[in-house]
Design a protein around this motif. Structure first.
Motif, PDB file in Angstrom:
ATOM      1  N   ASN A  12       0.868  -1.172   0.000  1.00  0.00           N
ATOM      2  CA  ASN A  12       0.000   0.000   0.000  1.00  0.00           C
ATOM      3  C   ASN A  12       0.909   1.228   0.000  1.00  0.00           C
ATOM      4  N   ASP A  18       0.273  -5.308   1.797  1.00  0.00           N
ATOM      5  CA  ASP A  18      -1.116  -5.754   1.895  1.00  0.00           C
ATOM      6  C   ASP A  18      -1.110  -7.271   1.729  1.00  0.00           C
ATOM      7  N   GLN A  19      -1.215  -7.973   2.826  1.00  0.00           N
ATOM      8  CA  GLN A  19      -1.078  -9.426   2.812  1.00  0.00           C
ATOM      9  C   GLN A  19      -2.209 -10.114   2.057  1.00  0.00           C
ATOM     10  N   SER A  20      -3.312  -9.421   1.830  1.00  0.00           N
ATOM     11  CA  SER A  20      -4.462 -10.033   1.159  1.00  0.00           C
ATOM     12  C   SER A  20      -4.388  -9.913  -0.357  1.00  0.00           C
ATOM     13  N   ALA A  21      -3.416  -9.152  -0.865  1.00  0.00           N
ATOM     14  CA  ALA A  21      -3.354  -8.865  -2.307  1.00  0.00           C
ATOM     15  C   ALA A  21      -2.210  -9.604  -2.993  1.00  0.00           C
ATOM     16  N   GLU A  48       2.964  -0.045   3.819  1.00  0.00           N
ATOM     17  CA  GLU A  48       2.987  -1.382   4.409  1.00  0.00           C
ATOM     18  C   GLU A  48       2.464  -2.413   3.422  1.00  0.00           C
TER      19      GLU A  48
END
Length: 220
Positions: free
Chosen positions: A50, A57-60, A55
């Motif tokens: 991001n 983005d662990q979901s992307a 930081e």
């Protein structure tokens, strides 16, 4: 010099290609009347960051080729289609994608490895005696690939990164943002660009423009 291949490492300085450096590179080539084609590896990014929060983005998840296509306005090809014999030189803008996607330099420094398709391209241009230009952190790729030849490279004034580069066998030369370092023996040209976080666009463009002009001279 009629045509140059440009390799991008994604889109966005924290996880891909540095967008400003990439655009200024294309502009510098255009000003010199040099045609270019853009390439990127068809692989997943190491991670997605991001750019506002700074930081991950662990979901992307994102694809390097698809992301680089944003900068290329869709006119981009997989790096596996890059044939050195069709070009007069090679240029690699910076961004953390170089150190995260095109190599593992961000995590392992001088012990890092370069992505295999990128190594193949670098070696093909070197074997063909065609100039290679590397911007910002991209000289790390040259150090990891050609360090045993002791090429002279620059990443500007960043002492820690310079020390890692010299561990490969490469020789680091301090350089201002608005200038470039030319290794005539190995036909390598490097410039610091955003290795200086506080650099301004004018100086970055001047350094990249000098790099392109130096590549033209080396190709004669």
């Amino acid at each position: 010099m009629k045509k140059v291949a440009v390799i991008l490492s994604g889109c966005g300085y924290l996880d891909g290609a540095e967008i400003r450096e990439s655009v200024l590179t294309l502009l510098a080539l255009d000003i010199e009347g040099i045609e270019y084609s853009i390439f990127a590896p068809d692989i997943q990014q190491y991670h997605v960051v991001n750019h506002i929060a700074g930081e991950p983005d662990q979901s992307a998840t994102r694809n390097v080729l698809q992301e680089a296509g944003r900068i290329a306005r869709g006119k981009i090809s997989p790096i596996t289609e890059l044939a050195a014999e069709q070009f007069d030189g090679l240029l690699i803008p910076g961004g953390f994608g170089v150190a995260k996607n095109l190599s593992s330099f961000a995590f392992k420094g001088s012990e890092g490895e370069v992505e295999q398709s990128v190594i193949a391209v670098l070696q093909a241009f070197k074997t063909s005696n065609k100039p290679i230009g590397a911007i910002c952190i991209s000289p790390a790729l040259l150090a990891l690939t050609f360090g045993d030849l002791q090429p002279t490279l620059t990443i500007g004034h960043h002492a820690g990164t310079a020390a890692e580069i010299e561990k490969t066998g490469a020789v680091h030369q301090v350089c201002e943002t608005n200038d470039c370092v030319v290794d005539t023996t190995h036909r390598l040209v490097t410039t610091p660009a955003y290795m200086d976080d506080h650099a301004n666009l004018k100086d970055i463009f001047q350094g990249i423009s000098k790099l392109v002009k130096a590549m033209v001279e080396l190709s004669k």
